[in-house]
Motif scaffolding. Structure first.
Motif, PDB file in Angstrom:
ATOM      1  N   LEU A 142       0.828  -1.202   0.000  1.00 51.55           N
ATOM      2  CA  LEU A 142       0.000   0.000   0.000  1.00 51.55           C
ATOM      3  C   LEU A 142       0.859   1.247   0.000  1.00 51.55           C
ATOM      4  CD1 LEU A 142      -2.807   1.440   0.554  1.00 51.55           C
ATOM      5  CD2 LEU A 142      -2.239   1.232   2.966  1.00 51.55           C
ATOM      6  N   VAL A 143       0.480   2.213  -0.824  1.00 54.48           N
ATOM      7  CA  VAL A 143       1.055   3.555  -0.773  1.00 54.48           C
ATOM      8  C   VAL A 143      -0.022   4.491  -0.245  1.00 54.48           C
ATOM      9  CG1 VAL A 143       2.001   5.494  -2.093  1.00 54.48           C
ATOM     10  CG2 VAL A 143       2.628   3.138  -2.705  1.00 54.48           C
ATOM     11  N   VAL A 144       0.265   5.156   0.873  1.00 50.89           N
ATOM     12  CA  VAL A 144      -0.620   6.208   1.362  1.00 50.89           C
ATOM     13  C   VAL A 144      -0.064   7.513   0.818  1.00 50.89           C
ATOM     14  CG1 VAL A 144      -1.519   7.430   3.379  1.00 50.89           C
ATOM     15  CG2 VAL A 144      -1.295   4.947   3.435  1.00 50.89           C
ATOM     16  N   ALA A 145      -0.716   8.037  -0.229  1.00 51.70           N
ATOM     17  CA  ALA A 145      -0.309   9.284  -0.874  1.00 51.70           C
ATOM     18  C   ALA A 145      -1.278  10.373  -0.429  1.00 51.70           C
ATOM     19  CB  ALA A 145      -0.325   9.138  -2.392  1.00 51.70           C
ATOM     20  N   TYR A 146      -0.793  11.274   0.383  1.00 50.03           N
ATOM     21  CA  TYR A 146      -1.639  12.320   0.961  1.00 50.03           C
ATOM     22  C   TYR A 146      -2.440  13.056  -0.111  1.00 50.03           C
ATOM     23  CZ  TYR A 146      -2.497  16.959   3.077  1.00 50.03           C
ATOM     24  OH  TYR A 146      -3.037  18.146   3.494  1.00 50.03           O
ATOM     25  N   HIS A 147      -1.782  13.454  -1.198  1.00 48.76           N
ATOM     26  CA  HIS A 147      -2.504  14.083  -2.305  1.00 48.76           C
ATOM     27  C   HIS A 147      -3.053  13.005  -3.246  1.00 48.76           C
ATOM     28  CE1 HIS A 147       0.058  17.980  -1.885  1.00 48.76           C
ATOM     29  NE2 HIS A 147      -1.098  18.111  -1.253  1.00 48.76           N
ATOM     30  N   PRO A 148      -4.343  13.057  -3.575  1.00 48.90           N
ATOM     31  CA  PRO A 148      -4.869  12.126  -4.574  1.00 48.90           C
ATOM     32  C   PRO A 148      -4.131  12.315  -5.895  1.00 48.90           C
ATOM     33  CG  PRO A 148      -6.653  13.262  -3.431  1.00 48.90           C
ATOM     34  CD  PRO A 148      -5.376  13.955  -3.037  1.00 48.90           C
ATOM     35  N   PRO A 149      -3.532  11.266  -6.431  1.00 51.96           N
ATOM     36  CA  PRO A 149      -2.737  11.410  -7.650  1.00 51.96           C
ATOM     37  C   PRO A 149      -3.573  11.892  -8.829  1.00 51.96           C
ATOM     38  CG  PRO A 149      -2.294   9.314  -6.581  1.00 51.96           C
ATOM     39  CD  PRO A 149      -3.508   9.900  -5.909  1.00 51.96           C
ATOM     40  N   ASN A 150      -3.248  13.101  -9.301  1.00 51.68           N
ATOM     41  CA  ASN A 150      -3.869  13.613 -10.529  1.00 51.68           C
ATOM     42  C   ASN A 150      -5.384  13.530 -10.470  1.00 51.68           C
ATOM     43  OD1 ASN A 150      -3.299  14.849 -12.962  1.00 51.68           O
ATOM     44  ND2 ASN A 150      -3.334  12.953 -14.130  1.00 51.68           N
ATOM     45  N   HIS A 151      -5.970  13.896  -9.314  1.00 57.21           N
ATOM     46  CA  HIS A 151      -7.378  13.579  -9.063  1.00 57.21           C
ATOM     47  C   HIS A 151      -8.322  14.218 -10.063  1.00 57.21           C
ATOM     48  CE1 HIS A 151      -9.010  17.378  -7.332  1.00 57.21           C
ATOM     49  NE2 HIS A 151      -7.737  17.628  -7.170  1.00 57.21           N
ATOM     50  N   HIS A 152      -8.002  15.388 -10.617  1.00 57.27           N
ATOM     51  CA  HIS A 152      -8.918  16.041 -11.554  1.00 57.27           C
ATOM     52  C   HIS A 152      -9.094  15.214 -12.822  1.00 57.27           C
ATOM     53  CE1 HIS A 152      -9.515  19.687  -9.314  1.00 57.27           C
ATOM     54  NE2 HIS A 152      -8.225  19.936  -9.249  1.00 57.27           N
ATOM     55  N   GLN A 153      -8.059  14.427 -13.175  1.00 59.99           N
ATOM     56  CA  GLN A 153      -8.112  13.697 -14.434  1.00 59.99           C
ATOM     57  C   GLN A 153      -8.490  12.234 -14.269  1.00 59.99           C
ATOM     58  OE1 GLN A 153      -4.779  14.398 -17.083  1.00 59.99           O
ATOM     59  NE2 GLN A 153      -4.275  16.289 -16.017  1.00 59.99           N
ATOM     60  N   THR A 154      -8.396  11.689 -13.038  1.00 59.70           N
ATOM     61  CA  THR A 154      -8.618  10.260 -12.899  1.00 59.70           C
ATOM     62  C   THR A 154     -10.036   9.905 -12.486  1.00 59.70           C
ATOM     63  OG1 THR A 154      -7.850  10.316 -10.608  1.00 59.70           O
ATOM     64  CG2 THR A 154      -6.221   9.813 -12.289  1.00 59.70           C
ATOM     65  N   LYS A 155     -10.769  10.825 -11.879  1.00 57.81           N
ATOM     66  CA  LYS A 155     -12.112  10.477 -11.429  1.00 57.81           C
ATOM     67  C   LYS A 155     -13.037  10.309 -12.626  1.00 57.81           C
ATOM     68  CE  LYS A 155     -12.155  11.976  -6.684  1.00 57.81           C
ATOM     69  NZ  LYS A 155     -12.913  12.629  -5.626  1.00 57.81           N
ATOM     70  N   ASN A 156     -13.661   9.136 -12.686  1.00 57.69           N
ATOM     71  CA  ASN A 156     -14.639   8.825 -13.722  1.00 57.69           C
ATOM     72  C   ASN A 156     -14.039   8.853 -15.131  1.00 57.69           C
ATOM     73  OD1 ASN A 156     -16.709   8.703 -11.718  1.00 57.69           O
ATOM     74  ND2 ASN A 156     -16.859  10.933 -11.781  1.00 57.69           N
ATOM     75  N   ARG A 157     -12.739   8.664 -15.248  1.00 59.80           N
ATOM     76  CA  ARG A 157     -12.111   8.610 -16.555  1.00 59.80           C
ATOM     77  C   ARG A 157     -11.153   7.433 -16.619  1.00 59.80           C
ATOM     78  NH1 ARG A 157     -10.664  14.808 -18.389  1.00 59.80           N
ATOM     79  NH2 ARG A 157     -12.584  15.794 -17.707  1.00 59.80           N
ATOM     80  N   SER A 158     -10.795   7.041 -17.825  1.00 61.36           N
ATOM     81  CA  SER A 158      -9.843   5.952 -17.989  1.00 61.36           C
ATOM     82  C   SER A 158      -8.437   6.444 -17.695  1.00 61.36           C
ATOM     83  CB  SER A 158      -9.918   5.408 -19.419  1.00 61.36           C
ATOM     84  OG  SER A 158      -9.606   6.424 -20.352  1.00 61.36           O
ATOM     85  N   LEU A 159      -7.564   5.499 -17.322  1.00 66.29           N
ATOM     86  CA  LEU A 159      -6.163   5.812 -17.053  1.00 66.29           C
ATOM     87  C   LEU A 159      -5.328   5.494 -18.287  1.00 66.29           C
ATOM     88  CD1 LEU A 159      -5.780   4.308 -13.474  1.00 66.29           C
ATOM     89  CD2 LEU A 159      -6.460   6.616 -14.117  1.00 66.29           C
TER      90      LEU A 159
END
Length: 285
Positions: free
Chosen positions: A64-81
């Protein structure tokens, strides 16, 4: 009668409920799925950069990586990686190796004992009071039973000092806590004694708009807001965004998370490691 075996998912969920319940988070920012495999090593970081991703991949037993900032959250929510996007590629590489990423950003911001509370410790025994700039629970409102003990949660902190200090002393204390040689400092035409401090880890500009304080301390603030603040007679200290957050991982979260994970019945052997590759992307040179 069969015994239900606790999984690492259950274990982390229970530990995080005692540290910073996700009900206290701002879900427009955070992205906090739980891990799905059996290893017992956690890597803490502020940002999931390529270097941190490789560090996790090389870390034996990391689940597990606990990354305080959500990685690239504006682009990853509800979108493909996509592998063509560097930050998204890190998520895909970790997922392929069974390493999950958990991002509890604003729940850690809001709790007493969280990042903003930790920043107030710069003032040591001179700290008279510390209250949220934006309380999670309004005065007189009932707090859900499962959040008992988190009544003082809220974003940012407003600090009152027992004794006022000169601005240079406040800056010295801030540098000392964050282990920084330099910060950005904005002074009014006539410097005054610091008796009140508004604090917000990261980017605190919007948090400060309705707050009056002698000193505003955050990671970053827009030019016009900093100018207006100093023109109005207050002081500003800016430390770069993640420099106001990173020290908390080693100073508080590492031991707290390890203790909570290992304290659960039948659990031991959990290890929590702070990334050696995580750093602010900007330097003062």
């Amino acid at each position: 009668m069969s015994v239900v075996q606790k999984t690492p998912i259950n274990i982390l969920q229970q530990a995080w409920k005692r540290i910073a319940p996700l009900e206290l988070a701002d879900n427009s920012w955070d992205n906090a799925p739980y891990p799905k495999n059996d290893a017992k090593k956690v890597l803490l970081t502020i940002d999931l950069t390529t270097d941190v991703c490789n560090e996790a991949l090389d870390l034996e037993g990391c689940s597990l990586v606990v990354a305080y900032h959500p990685p690239n959250h504006h682009q990853t929510k509800n979108r493909s990686l996509k592998l063509s996007n560097t930050l998204q590629a890190s998520l895909l590489k970790l997922s392929a190796k069974g390493i999950s990423v958990f991002s509890p950003h604003t729940s850690l911001d809001s709790i007493e004992g969280g990042i903003n509370s930790w920043l107030t410790t710069a003032f040591g025994s001179n700290l008279k009071s510390s209250t949220p700039l934006e309380p999670k629970f309004s005065s007189g409102s009932s707090v859900p039973a499962h959040l008992a003990g988190f009544e003082g949660a809220g974003m940012g902190r407003f600090v009152e000092l027992h004794e006022g200090v000169e601005a240079a002393e406040a800056v010295r204390r801030i540098k000392g806590l964050l282990k920084l040689e330099r910060v950005q400092y904005g002074a009014p035409a006539q410097e005054s004694i610091i008796k009140t401090v508004a604090i917000c880890a990261g980017s605190g500009g919007s948090m400060f708009k309705d707050v009056k304080a002698d000193l505003y301390w955050t990671g970053e603030m827009g030019h016009h807001q900093a100018l207006a603040t100093t023109q109005a007679g207050s002081h500003v200290v800016l430390c770069h965004h993640t420099n106001t957050e990173r020290g908390y991982l080693s100073a508080v979260l590492k031991d707290k998370l390890r203790e909570e994970l290992n304290a659960q019945e039948g659990q031991d052997g959990w290890e929590v490691v702070v990334s050696g590759k995580d750093r602010d992307p900007l330097l003062i040179v």
